[in-house]
Design a protein around this motif. Structure first.
Motif: not given
Length: 95
Positions: A47-58, A63-66, A71-75, A92-95
């Protein structure tokens, strides 16, 4: 080999980048596939890989997660991370 409009780069570290530009469309689409996944987790650390990948959004040190999500939402963008047995995908994508 490149399709028309697609440029292929290889970094000194061996990472393959494919870039396609269309200036008439103001969007960005990103897909990163890393050759790693659960099958590469060390014995006893399942589960180390899954945990590490999930931390990319933390969040980050600054900057904290929020704030990252804000910032992602503002774009008008979205960012997703998925894990499989043999790879991790960041998209990901930006429109």
């Amino acid at each position: 080999m490149s399709h028309e409009g697609t440029v292929r780069f290889q970094t000194p570290g061996g990472t393959l980048l494919l870039v396609e530009q269309e200036h008439a469309l103001p969007l960005v689409h990103l897909s990163i596939i890393l050759r790693t996944g659960g099958v590469h987790d060390p014995i006893g650390l399942s589960g180390l890989t899954r945990l590490t990948a999930r931390m990319l959004r933390m969040g980050t040190r600054k900057l904290d997660q929020a704030e990252v999500d804000e910032r992602i939402d503002s774009m008008g963008a979205h960012l997703g991370i998925g894990c499989a047995a043999s790879y991790v995908q960041i998209g990901g994508a930006s429109h």
